[in-house]
Scaffold this motif. Structure first.
Motif, short mmCIF file in Angstrom:
data_model
loop_
_atom_site.label_atom_id
_atom_site.label_comp_id
_atom_site.label_asym_id
_atom_site.label_seq_id
_atom_site.Cartn_x
_atom_site.Cartn_y
_atom_site.Cartn_z
N ALA A 13 40.84 -37.77 7.30
CA ALA A 13 41.51 -36.47 7.44
C ALA A 13 41.62 -35.76 6.09
N GLU A 14 41.86 -36.54 5.04
CA GLU A 14 42.00 -35.91 3.72
C GLU A 14 40.66 -35.39 3.22
N ALA A 15 39.60 -36.14 3.45
CA ALA A 15 38.27 -35.66 3.03
C ALA A 15 37.90 -34.40 3.82
N TYR A 16 38.23 -34.41 5.09
CA TYR A 16 37.92 -33.25 5.96
C TYR A 16 38.71 -32.02 5.50
N ALA A 17 40.01 -32.22 5.26
CA ALA A 17 40.86 -31.10 4.84
C ALA A 17 40.43 -30.56 3.48
N TYR A 18 39.89 -31.44 2.65
CA TYR A 18 39.43 -31.03 1.32
C TYR A 18 38.18 -30.16 1.42
N GLY A 19 37.48 -30.31 2.53
CA GLY A 19 36.27 -29.50 2.74
C GLY A 19 35.01 -30.12 2.16
N VAL A 20 35.00 -31.44 2.04
CA VAL A 20 33.79 -32.08 1.48
C VAL A 20 32.59 -31.82 2.40
N LYS A 21 31.43 -31.76 1.81
CA LYS A 21 30.19 -31.56 2.58
C LYS A 21 29.51 -32.89 2.87
N VAL A 22 29.90 -33.91 2.11
CA VAL A 22 29.36 -35.26 2.31
C VAL A 22 30.53 -36.22 2.24
N THR A 23 30.57 -37.16 3.17
CA THR A 23 31.56 -38.24 3.08
C THR A 23 30.88 -39.51 3.57
N GLY A 24 31.63 -40.53 3.91
CA GLY A 24 30.95 -41.74 4.35
C GLY A 24 31.85 -42.94 4.40
N VAL A 25 31.24 -44.08 4.17
CA VAL A 25 31.92 -45.37 4.36
C VAL A 25 31.62 -46.25 3.15
N THR A 26 32.63 -47.01 2.74
CA THR A 26 32.49 -47.95 1.62
C THR A 26 32.91 -49.35 2.05
N VAL A 27 32.16 -50.34 1.64
CA VAL A 27 32.60 -51.73 1.77
C VAL A 27 32.71 -52.28 0.34
N HIS A 28 33.87 -52.84 0.04
CA HIS A 28 34.09 -53.29 -1.35
C HIS A 28 34.89 -54.58 -1.39
N PHE A 29 34.79 -55.28 -2.52
CA PHE A 29 35.66 -56.43 -2.73
C PHE A 29 37.06 -55.91 -2.99
N VAL A 30 38.04 -56.69 -2.58
CA VAL A 30 39.43 -56.31 -2.80
C VAL A 30 39.86 -56.90 -4.14
N ASP A 31 40.46 -56.05 -4.96
CA ASP A 31 41.07 -56.56 -6.18
C ASP A 31 42.58 -56.28 -6.12
N ALA A 32 43.25 -56.42 -7.25
CA ALA A 32 44.71 -56.34 -7.23
C ALA A 32 45.24 -54.92 -6.95
N GLN A 33 44.41 -53.89 -7.10
CA GLN A 33 44.85 -52.52 -6.81
C GLN A 33 44.46 -52.16 -5.37
N TYR A 34 44.70 -50.90 -5.04
CA TYR A 34 44.39 -50.40 -3.71
C TYR A 34 43.04 -49.68 -3.73
N ASP A 35 42.08 -50.12 -2.92
CA ASP A 35 40.80 -49.41 -2.78
C ASP A 35 40.03 -49.23 -4.09
N THR A 36 40.12 -50.22 -4.98
CA THR A 36 39.47 -50.04 -6.29
C THR A 36 38.45 -51.13 -6.62
N GLY A 37 38.31 -52.15 -5.80
CA GLY A 37 37.46 -53.29 -6.16
C GLY A 37 35.98 -52.94 -6.18
N PRO A 38 35.15 -53.84 -6.74
CA PRO A 38 33.71 -53.60 -6.86
C PRO A 38 33.07 -53.22 -5.52
N ILE A 39 32.27 -52.17 -5.56
CA ILE A 39 31.65 -51.63 -4.34
C ILE A 39 30.39 -52.42 -3.99
N ILE A 40 30.33 -52.90 -2.75
CA ILE A 40 29.17 -53.66 -2.29
C ILE A 40 28.14 -52.72 -1.65
N ALA A 41 28.63 -51.79 -0.82
CA ALA A 41 27.71 -50.88 -0.13
C ALA A 41 28.43 -49.59 0.24
N GLN A 42 27.67 -48.52 0.26
CA GLN A 42 28.21 -47.24 0.74
C GLN A 42 27.14 -46.57 1.60
#
Ligand code: GRF
Length: 200
Positions: free
Chosen positions: A123-152
């Motif tokens: 919803a936030e990406a949509y409201a921002y008006g992005v022209k491209v968005t998608g999906v991320t799979v990542h390792f989880v680290d001690a922060q929120y949504d910040t770990g090393p990205i495996i695939a997008q």
């Protein structure tokens, strides 16, 4: 065979995609355990229907967040799981759990990180008006949504597309990408060097 613990809080459509990929042989891994942060998560029915062991945690367990994580760690170890796959799990994972399973906890996020972290990403990406968005799979680290990205995987947001339709398309991509990444992990093809993930 690689054993997966899948953590959920809701409908579990990604859990279902993983179960289906495993059943069809597209994924050489087995869902050995499903843990829900809520006893009423619809995903629990999917696990039960597939004959998978389930554990559901009550709200009270989360009063001490580490107590919940400790319980999760015990259950995951007891079930002999190699990876913990978060699939719509709406609780934060504490650093102790991440440290207990280094590079073994992965998350699925419905946006192209590091843009639009958090629980309302689509919803936030949509409201921002992005022209491209998608999906991320990542390792989880001690922060929120910040770990090393495996695939997008990216998708375009066409002119005039509504939020509902975009949400559906994002979920469809998730249902493809998450089992694919789990397959890479179960084949031992994923190497992490600092923030960088290499696929061999
Ligand atoms: C997915 O969009 C996932 O990216 C997010 O929560 C949603 C879970 O959906 N973290 P479901 O429970 O798998 O249907």
């Amino acid at each position: 065979m690689t054993r997966l613990a899948v953590l959920i809080s809701g409908t579990g459509t990604n859990l279902q995609a993983i179960i289906d990929a495993s059943a069809s042989g597209q994924l050489d891994a087995e869902v050995a355990l499903v843990i829900s942060s809520r006893p009423d998560a619809a995903g629990l029915q999917r696990a039960a229907a597939a004959g998978i062991q389930t554990v559901s945690l009550s709200r009270a367990v989360y009063i001490e967040p580490w107590a919940a994580d400790q319980l999760i760690a015990e259950q995951v170890s007891a079930a002999g799981c190699d990876y913990i796959a978060l699939a719509g799990y709406m609780r934060k994972i504490g650093p102790e759990l991440v440290e207990a399973f280094p590079q073994r906890v992965i998350n699925l996020h419905p946006a192209l990180l590091p843009a639009f972290k958090g629980a309302q990403a689509i919803a936030e990406a949509y409201a921002y008006g992005v022209k491209v968005t998608g999906v991320t799979v990542h390792f989880v680290d001690a922060q929120y949504d910040t770990g090393p990205i495996i695939a997008q995987r990216a998708i375009a947001v066409p002119e005039g597309q509504g939020l509902e339709q975009l949400t559906e398309r994002i979920h469809a991509v998730e249902h493809q990408l998450y089992p694919e990444v789990l397959q890479l992990l179960s084949q031992g093809r994923v190497e992490v060097i600092g923030k960088n993930v290499h696929i061999h």
